[in-house]
Design a protein around this motif. Structure first.
Motif, PDB file in Angstrom:
ATOM      1  N   VAL A   1      11.285   0.933   4.025  1.00  0.00           N
ATOM      2  CA  VAL A   1      10.717   0.974   2.674  1.00  0.00           C
ATOM      3  C   VAL A   1      10.802   2.397   2.122  1.00  0.00           C
ATOM      4  O   VAL A   1      10.407   3.357   2.789  1.00  0.00           O
ATOM      5  CB  VAL A   1       9.239   0.529   2.693  1.00  0.00           C
ATOM      6  CG1 VAL A   1       8.643   0.561   1.291  1.00  0.00           C
ATOM      7  CG2 VAL A   1       9.108  -0.874   3.301  1.00  0.00           C
ATOM      8  N   ALA A   2      11.300   2.513   0.903  1.00  0.00           N
ATOM      9  CA  ALA A   2      11.299   3.793   0.197  1.00  0.00           C
ATOM     10  C   ALA A   2      10.145   3.797  -0.798  1.00  0.00           C
ATOM     11  O   ALA A   2       9.957   2.838  -1.557  1.00  0.00           O
ATOM     12  CB  ALA A   2      12.625   4.002  -0.530  1.00  0.00           C
ATOM     13  N   ILE A   3       9.357   4.863  -0.764  1.00  0.00           N
ATOM     14  CA  ILE A   3       8.273   5.016  -1.732  1.00  0.00           C
ATOM     15  C   ILE A   3       8.853   5.688  -2.965  1.00  0.00           C
ATOM     16  O   ILE A   3       9.426   6.782  -2.884  1.00  0.00           O
ATOM     17  CB  ILE A   3       7.124   5.843  -1.133  1.00  0.00           C
ATOM     18  CG1 ILE A   3       6.536   5.111   0.079  1.00  0.00           C
ATOM     19  CG2 ILE A   3       6.048   6.110  -2.183  1.00  0.00           C
ATOM     20  CD1 ILE A   3       5.476   5.893   0.818  1.00  0.00           C
TER      21      ILE A   3
ATOM     22  N   ASP B   1       8.314   4.000  -9.023  1.00  0.00           N
ATOM     23  CA  ASP B   1       8.177   2.636  -9.544  1.00  0.00           C
ATOM     24  C   ASP B   1       7.556   1.678  -8.539  1.00  0.00           C
ATOM     25  O   ASP B   1       7.492   0.478  -8.784  1.00  0.00           O
ATOM     26  CB  ASP B   1       9.548   2.101  -9.974  1.00  0.00           C
ATOM     27  CG  ASP B   1      10.167   2.911 -11.098  1.00  0.00           C
ATOM     28  OD1 ASP B   1       9.403   3.356 -11.989  1.00  0.00           O
ATOM     29  OD2 ASP B   1      11.388   3.125 -11.087  1.00  0.00           O
ATOM     30  N   GLY B   2       7.122   2.203  -7.387  1.00  0.00           N
ATOM     31  CA  GLY B   2       6.524   1.351  -6.367  1.00  0.00           C
ATOM     32  C   GLY B   2       7.392   1.285  -5.124  1.00  0.00           C
ATOM     33  O   GLY B   2       8.468   1.896  -5.053  1.00  0.00           O
ATOM     34  N   PRO B   3       6.944   0.542  -4.120  1.00  0.00           N
ATOM     35  CA  PRO B   3       7.711   0.449  -2.872  1.00  0.00           C
ATOM     36  C   PRO B   3       9.022  -0.313  -3.066  1.00  0.00           C
ATOM     37  O   PRO B   3       9.052  -1.364  -3.709  1.00  0.00           O
ATOM     38  CB  PRO B   3       6.764  -0.289  -1.921  1.00  0.00           C
ATOM     39  CG  PRO B   3       5.796  -1.005  -2.807  1.00  0.00           C
ATOM     40  CD  PRO B   3       5.677  -0.200  -4.060  1.00  0.00           C
ATOM     41  N   LEU B   4      10.091   0.229  -2.487  1.00  0.00           N
ATOM     42  CA  LEU B   4      11.415  -0.395  -2.543  1.00  0.00           C
ATOM     43  C   LEU B   4      11.804  -0.800  -1.134  1.00  0.00           C
ATOM     44  O   LEU B   4      11.980   0.059  -0.265  1.00  0.00           O
ATOM     45  CB  LEU B   4      12.435   0.593  -3.119  1.00  0.00           C
ATOM     46  CG  LEU B   4      13.895   0.184  -3.086  1.00  0.00           C
ATOM     47  CD1 LEU B   4      14.139  -1.043  -3.960  1.00  0.00           C
ATOM     48  CD2 LEU B   4      14.786   1.335  -3.523  1.00  0.00           C
TER      49      LEU B   4
ATOM     50  N   LEU C   1       0.996  10.222   0.140  1.00  0.00           N
ATOM     51  CA  LEU C   1       2.283   9.560  -0.053  1.00  0.00           C
ATOM     52  C   LEU C   1       2.952  10.072  -1.327  1.00  0.00           C
ATOM     53  O   LEU C   1       2.352  10.071  -2.405  1.00  0.00           O
ATOM     54  CB  LEU C   1       2.088   8.047  -0.128  1.00  0.00           C
ATOM     55  CG  LEU C   1       1.406   7.413   1.085  1.00  0.00           C
ATOM     56  CD1 LEU C   1       1.219   5.909   0.873  1.00  0.00           C
ATOM     57  CD2 LEU C   1       2.212   7.669   2.356  1.00  0.00           C
ATOM     58  N   LYS C   2       4.214  10.498  -1.173  1.00  0.00           N
ATOM     59  CA  LYS C   2       4.972  11.037  -2.294  1.00  0.00           C
ATOM     60  C   LYS C   2       6.265  10.267  -2.484  1.00  0.00           C
ATOM     61  O   LYS C   2       6.792   9.668  -1.540  1.00  0.00           O
ATOM     62  CB  LYS C   2       5.294  12.518  -2.047  1.00  0.00           C
ATOM     63  CG  LYS C   2       4.070  13.407  -1.925  1.00  0.00           C
ATOM     64  CD  LYS C   2       4.468  14.858  -1.685  1.00  0.00           C
ATOM     65  CE  LYS C   2       3.247  15.759  -1.571  1.00  0.00           C
ATOM     66  NZ  LYS C   2       3.629  17.177  -1.335  1.00  0.00           N
ATOM     67  N   ALA C   3       6.786  10.291  -3.699  1.00  0.00           N
ATOM     68  CA  ALA C   3       8.069   9.661  -3.972  1.00  0.00           C
ATOM     69  C   ALA C   3       9.146  10.305  -3.106  1.00  0.00           C
ATOM     70  O   ALA C   3       9.189  11.531  -2.956  1.00  0.00           O
ATOM     71  CB  ALA C   3       8.426   9.795  -5.446  1.00  0.00           C
TER      72      ALA C   3
ATOM     73  N   ALA D   1       0.808  -1.221   0.000  1.00  0.00           N
ATOM     74  CA  ALA D   1       0.000   0.000   0.000  1.00  0.00           C
ATOM     75  C   ALA D   1       0.845   1.278   0.000  1.00  0.00           C
ATOM     76  O   ALA D   1       0.297   2.378  -0.106  1.00  0.00           O
ATOM     77  CB  ALA D   1      -0.925   0.010   1.217  1.00  0.00           C
ATOM     78  N   ALA D   2       2.143   1.138   0.117  1.00  0.00           N
ATOM     79  CA  ALA D   2       3.038   2.303   0.195  1.00  0.00           C
ATOM     80  C   ALA D   2       3.370   2.789  -1.212  1.00  0.00           C
ATOM     81  O   ALA D   2       4.473   2.580  -1.733  1.00  0.00           O
ATOM     82  CB  ALA D   2       4.306   1.945   0.966  1.00  0.00           C
ATOM     83  N   ARG D   3       2.401   3.454  -1.824  1.00  0.00           N
ATOM     84  CA  ARG D   3       2.530   3.850  -3.226  1.00  0.00           C
ATOM     85  C   ARG D   3       2.227   5.331  -3.421  1.00  0.00           C
ATOM     86  O   ARG D   3       1.378   5.898  -2.728  1.00  0.00           O
ATOM     87  CB  ARG D   3       1.608   2.999  -4.109  1.00  0.00           C
ATOM     88  CG  ARG D   3       1.984   1.524  -4.080  1.00  0.00           C
ATOM     89  CD  ARG D   3       1.122   0.669  -4.977  1.00  0.00           C
ATOM     90  NE  ARG D   3       1.545  -0.726  -4.898  1.00  0.00           N
ATOM     91  CZ  ARG D   3       2.518  -1.262  -5.621  1.00  0.00           C
ATOM     92  NH1 ARG D   3       3.165  -0.508  -6.507  1.00  0.00           N
ATOM     93  NH2 ARG D   3       2.840  -2.536  -5.480  1.00  0.00           N
ATOM     94  N   VAL D   4       2.931   5.921  -4.363  1.00  0.00           N
ATOM     95  CA  VAL D   4       2.740   7.334  -4.690  1.00  0.00           C
ATOM     96  C   VAL D   4       1.271   7.599  -5.016  1.00  0.00           C
ATOM     97  O   VAL D   4       0.638   6.851  -5.770  1.00  0.00           O
ATOM     98  CB  VAL D   4       3.631   7.742  -5.878  1.00  0.00           C
ATOM     99  CG1 VAL D   4       3.307   9.161  -6.331  1.00  0.00           C
ATOM    100  CG2 VAL D   4       5.101   7.621  -5.508  1.00  0.00           C
ATOM    101  N   GLY D   5       0.723   8.645  -4.429  1.00  0.00           N
ATOM    102  CA  GLY D   5      -0.658   9.019  -4.671  1.00  0.00           C
ATOM    103  C   GLY D   5      -1.623   8.480  -3.642  1.00  0.00           C
ATOM    104  O   GLY D   5      -2.766   8.953  -3.560  1.00  0.00           O
ATOM    105  N   GLY D   6      -1.174   7.488  -2.863  1.00  0.00           N
ATOM    106  CA  GLY D   6      -2.010   6.964  -1.798  1.00  0.00           C
ATOM    107  C   GLY D   6      -1.925   7.848  -0.569  1.00  0.00           C
ATOM    108  O   GLY D   6      -1.369   8.949  -0.594  1.00  0.00           O
ATOM    109  N   ARG D   7      -2.488   7.359   0.511  1.00  0.00           N
ATOM    110  CA  ARG D   7      -2.486   8.070   1.778  1.00  0.00           C
ATOM    111  C   ARG D   7      -1.869   7.192   2.862  1.00  0.00           C
ATOM    112  O   ARG D   7      -1.878   5.962   2.754  1.00  0.00           O
ATOM    113  CB  ARG D   7      -3.922   8.442   2.182  1.00  0.00           C
ATOM    114  CG  ARG D   7      -4.609   9.405   1.228  1.00  0.00           C
ATOM    115  CD  ARG D   7      -4.166  10.830   1.472  1.00  0.00           C
ATOM    116  NE  ARG D   7      -4.837  11.776   0.567  1.00  0.00           N
ATOM    117  CZ  ARG D   7      -4.694  13.087   0.626  1.00  0.00           C
ATOM    118  NH1 ARG D   7      -3.927  13.624   1.558  1.00  0.00           N
ATOM    119  NH2 ARG D   7      -5.323  13.882  -0.223  1.00  0.00           N
ATOM    120  N   LEU D   8      -1.372   7.854   3.890  1.00  0.00           N
ATOM    121  CA  LEU D   8      -0.785   7.099   4.995  1.00  0.00           C
ATOM    122  C   LEU D   8      -1.794   6.114   5.580  1.00  0.00           C
ATOM    123  O   LEU D   8      -1.443   4.991   5.946  1.00  0.00           O
ATOM    124  CB  LEU D   8      -0.303   8.060   6.082  1.00  0.00           C
ATOM    125  CG  LEU D   8       0.443   7.429   7.255  1.00  0.00           C
ATOM    126  CD1 LEU D   8       1.765   6.801   6.798  1.00  0.00           C
ATOM    127  CD2 LEU D   8       0.706   8.468   8.337  1.00  0.00           C
TER     128      LEU D   8
END
Length: 255
Positions: free
Chosen positions: A241-243, A246-249, A198-200, A142-149
């Motif tokens: 995890v880094a957001i 390209d998705g969660p890293l 959530l932002k990159a 769920a840790a993706r750009v554009g989502g929410r905490l």
């Protein structure tokens, strides 16, 4: 203040992630019936020295800690849910052991945890550990750009509730960077679509932890170890995890 990391800075965080993962792997492999918790701490300490890393724990003294931690890894056994202070305890057959470790490499921090069974497992302990790992995977996804905490929190909480578990909100995940605990708190339950966007570049430690039959804890006489009120066993899982675009890293990925 919530800090966003550049792609170059996230690359600079990779060595810390790899090192923390290696310590979790080594201490997990060394944990066996007859091994003292202080031996596991000594192993982690030696790996820190060999790497030229810095412990995030040894001088750590937040408001909820009774004194500076004084050790370099958290070793939580059975009813100890979090912040287990290594002490003179020899692991026994069937013990549930959580290992939580954070360190700084070249000025960047990573944080990770896992739970294992020493010796002969009980089915209910394996189920609890598996549920905790599923909750971690759901939170990461769920840790993706554009989502929410709240998307991360809700994903973790949904797994817990589906398994019939209660969720403690006093301790959870957090942002990570130059220090172990940044300003951002990541609860292990919440409502999707709510909270910080959530932002990159956002780097967080996601860390679900659950107890068999309660969400209530108390602080042990050592001033650090958090134990379940009922004496029930606990499990803990965590990754840094880094957001990214390209998705969660997962910086602390093992294996």
């Amino acid at each position: 203040m919530i800090e966003l990391r550049t792609p170059a800075e996230i690359e600079q965080m990779r060595p810390a992630g790899r090192f923390v993962a290696s310590v979790i792997e080594a201490t997990s492999a060394a944990a066996a019936v007859g091994v003292n918790l202080l031996e596991l701490d000594a192993l982690a300490h030696e790996m820190i020295r060999a790497q030229g890393a810095e412990s995030c724990y040894i001088d750590y003294h937040p408001s909820f800690g009774g004194s500076p931690f004084g050790k370099v890894i958290c070793t939580s056994v059975n009813d100890a849910a979090l912040h287990g202070l290594p002490h003179d305890y020899v692991l026994r057959d069937g013990d549930v052991l959580s290992l939580d470790f954070a360190a700084s490499v070249d000025g960047w921090v990573a944080d990770s945890a896992t739970t294992i069974v020493v010796g002969t497992p009980r089915e209910e302990d394996l189920r609890l550990i598996a549920t905790t790992e599923r909750a971690l995977a759901a939170g990461i996804d769920a840790a993706r750009v554009g989502g929410r905490l709240g998307d991360i929190s809700a994903a973790i909480g949904d797994v817990a509730h589906d398994a019939g578990l209660l969720v403690n909100l006093d301790f959870g995940g957090h942002s990570v960077g130059r220090t172990m605990h940044g300003d951002l708190h990541v609860p292990n339950d919440g409502r999707a679509g709510r909270g910080l966007k959530l932002k990159a570049g956002l780097v967080i430690a996601i860390e679900p932890w659950f107890i068999h039959d309660t969400d209530e804890i108390y602080t042990d006489a050592d001033g650090w170890t958090l134990r379940s009120r009922t004496g029930a066993r606990a499990a803990h899982a965590e990754h840094t995890v880094a957001i990214t675009a390209d998705g969660p890293l997962v910086l602390t990925a093992r294996g």
